[in-house]
Design an enzyme around this catalytic site. Structure first.
Site, PDB file in Angstrom:
ATOM      1  CG  ASP A   1      -9.629   1.935  -0.699  1.00  0.00           C
ATOM      2  OD1 ASP A   1      -8.648   1.784  -1.457  1.00  0.00           O
ATOM      3  OD2 ASP A   1      -9.542   1.875   0.535  1.00  0.00           O
TER       4      ASP A   1
ATOM      5  CG  ASP B   1      -2.308   0.490   0.953  1.00  0.00           C
ATOM      6  OD1 ASP B   1      -2.458   1.284   0.022  1.00  0.00           O
ATOM      7  OD2 ASP B   1      -3.239   0.120   1.693  1.00  0.00           O
TER       8      ASP B   1
HETATM    9  C1  GLA Z   1      -6.018   1.228   1.507  1.00  0.00           C
HETATM   10  C2  GLA Z   1      -6.154   0.237   0.363  1.00  0.00           C
HETATM   11  C3  GLA Z   1      -7.293  -0.726   0.671  1.00  0.00           C
HETATM   12  C4  GLA Z   1      -7.017  -1.438   1.979  1.00  0.00           C
HETATM   13  C5  GLA Z   1      -6.799  -0.444   3.095  1.00  0.00           C
HETATM   14  C6  GLA Z   1      -6.294  -1.096   4.386  1.00  0.00           C
HETATM   15  O1  GLA Z   1      -7.124   2.057   1.608  1.00  0.00           O
HETATM   16  O2  GLA Z   1      -6.382   0.904  -0.853  1.00  0.00           O
HETATM   17  O3  GLA Z   1      -7.468  -1.642  -0.389  1.00  0.00           O
HETATM   18  O4  GLA Z   1      -5.870  -2.262   1.815  1.00  0.00           O
HETATM   19  O5  GLA Z   1      -5.822   0.525   2.737  1.00  0.00           O
HETATM   20  O6  GLA Z   1      -6.020  -0.197   5.401  1.00  0.00           O
END
Ligand code: GLA
Length: 393
Positions: free
Chosen positions: A202, A147
């Site tokens: 997301d 990430d």
């Molecule tokens: C980010 C990523 C998500 C998830 C969250 C976890 O937002 O894009 O897919 O992995 O972190 O904290």
């Protein structure tokens, strides 16, 4: 001078080592990830149960393979800087869990972050990349989602390259999934680094919404589909545009779920389920569109009265065509193949039914519905799809 040669002889092998593990994702990876449904409420029992369910539900039989633990598994770092899991959530440790997942014929994925902390505030890998890669290899991990939270002014190319090199040096083939949301246009530089890269922020379970959280937004399915123009030429075997983990089964209508799944298949996106298991995820003929070894991402060929027509060239001259109703009312389709020559200028493919006839197979009803000499007609519910495969005769 001698020192110089010693230095060079130390640096060169490392440069030669600087590559990703090739051929780990020749078709889009398929699996399941904890985040969309369970967030931080995860533990080893849940993961073992998910592995069991993947086998029992038939998901494994149709190609799903990776069980991926997302954020919030970390306990901290020991005095030497090695990461360890939260001992309440994972009392048996990750190595034992990997052993369990492997015993089911599946593979284990894990999550970290290029910054000093993950998005959920757990320890990140910054400054510990080689240590973490060694730890994952030692645990028997097969997939790493990496990430981009808390990265300050880090350079994305170099941060992801560092982790790629660390993984390669650790020696265990691990799929490397970049998750920097498309901020730094990874499709332009990441094919040498990872096997897939997120192209958006997301996902959230709605068809066409934006959820504004002030500092960032979450996106509905169709928002992600349209988020990036002109990137399909960068996706292909071993280097995929990742449209995010799916929300099928997480609250949209059945039509919307069907459309979501169909379009992820058309776009050759990784198919990472983010729900509890449902039948809709195991349609073999739809998955075959996603897993087609040409690995070509679909394009929107046309839009007529709110009905989008998407086209995906497949192996042996076949095509997948997806009619997608964006409107809130029912639409009637009448599509005359012979009047529609579909051209893919990027991958140099053409669908011309005047030059040859194709059998038409409806992939959701699993029925042959004639051939391209006859018009395709049908009713399309709101936010639903008709997905057909044209098979060259
Ligand atoms: C980010 C990523 C998500 C998830 C969250 C976890 O937002 O894009 O897919 O992995 O972190 O904290």
């Amino acid at each position: 001078m001698k020192k110089f040669f010693v230095l060079i002889s130390l640096i060169i092998p490392n440069l030669l080592l600087a590559q990703k593990f090739e051929n780990l994702a020749l078709t889009p990876p398929m699996g399941w990830n904890t985040w969309n449904t369970f967030g931080c409420k995860i533990n080893e029992k849940l993961i073992r149960g998910a592995a069991d369910a993947m086998v029992a539900s038939g998901m494994k039989d149709v190609g799903y393979q990776y069980i991926i633990i997302d954020d919030c598994w970390q306990g901290g770092r020991d005095s030497l800087g090695f990461v360890y899991p939260d001992s309440t959530k994972f009392p048996s440790g990750i190595k034992a869990l990997a052993g369990y997942v492997h015993s089911k014929g599946l593979k284990l994925g894990i999550y970290s972050d290029a910054g000093h902390q993950t998005c959920g505030g757990y320890v990140g890998s910054r400054g510990h990349e080689y240590q973490d890669a060694l730890t994952y290899a030692n645990w028997g991990v097969d997939y790493l989602k990496y990430d981009w939270c808390n990265t300050d002014s880090l350079n994305a190319y170099w941060a992801y390259t560092t982790m790629r090199n660390a993984l390669y040096t650790a020696g265990r083939p691990i799929i490397f999934s970049l998750c920097e949301w498309g901020n730094n246009q990874p499709w332009l530089w990441a094919s040498e680094i990872g096997h897939l890269w997120r192209i958006s922020g997301d996902i959230t379970p709605c068809f066409d919404c934006e959820e504004n959280h002030i500092t960032y937004s979450s996106w509905g399915v169709m928002r992600i589909v349209y988020m990036r123009d002109g990137i399909r030429q960068y996706s292909g075997p071993d280097h995929w545009n990742d449209f995010d983990m799916m929300e099928v089964g997480n609250g949209m209508t059945e039509s919307e779920d069907r459309t979501h799944f169909s379009i992820w298949c058309m776009l050759a996106s990784p198919l990472i389920a983010g729900n509890d298991i449902r039948n809709i995820l195991t349609n073999k003929e739809v998955i075959a569109i996603n897993q087609d070894s040409l690995g070509i991402q679909a394009f929107r060929f046309d839009v007529r009265d709110s009905v989008e027509i998407w086209a995906k060239p497949l192996l042996h001259g076949d095509w997948a065509i997806c009619f997608l109703n964006r409107a809130i009312e029912i639409k009637t389709i009448e599509f005359d193949w012979k009047n529609n020559i579909v051209k893919d200028d990027i991958f140099k493919k053409e669908l011309n039914t005047k030059a040859g006839t194709y059998k038409v197979r409806d992939l959701w009803t699993e029925k042959d519905i004639g051939n391209t000499k006859k018009k395709l007609t049908g009713e399309l519910l709101s936010h639903d799809v008709i997905l057909v495969r044209l098979i060259k005769q």
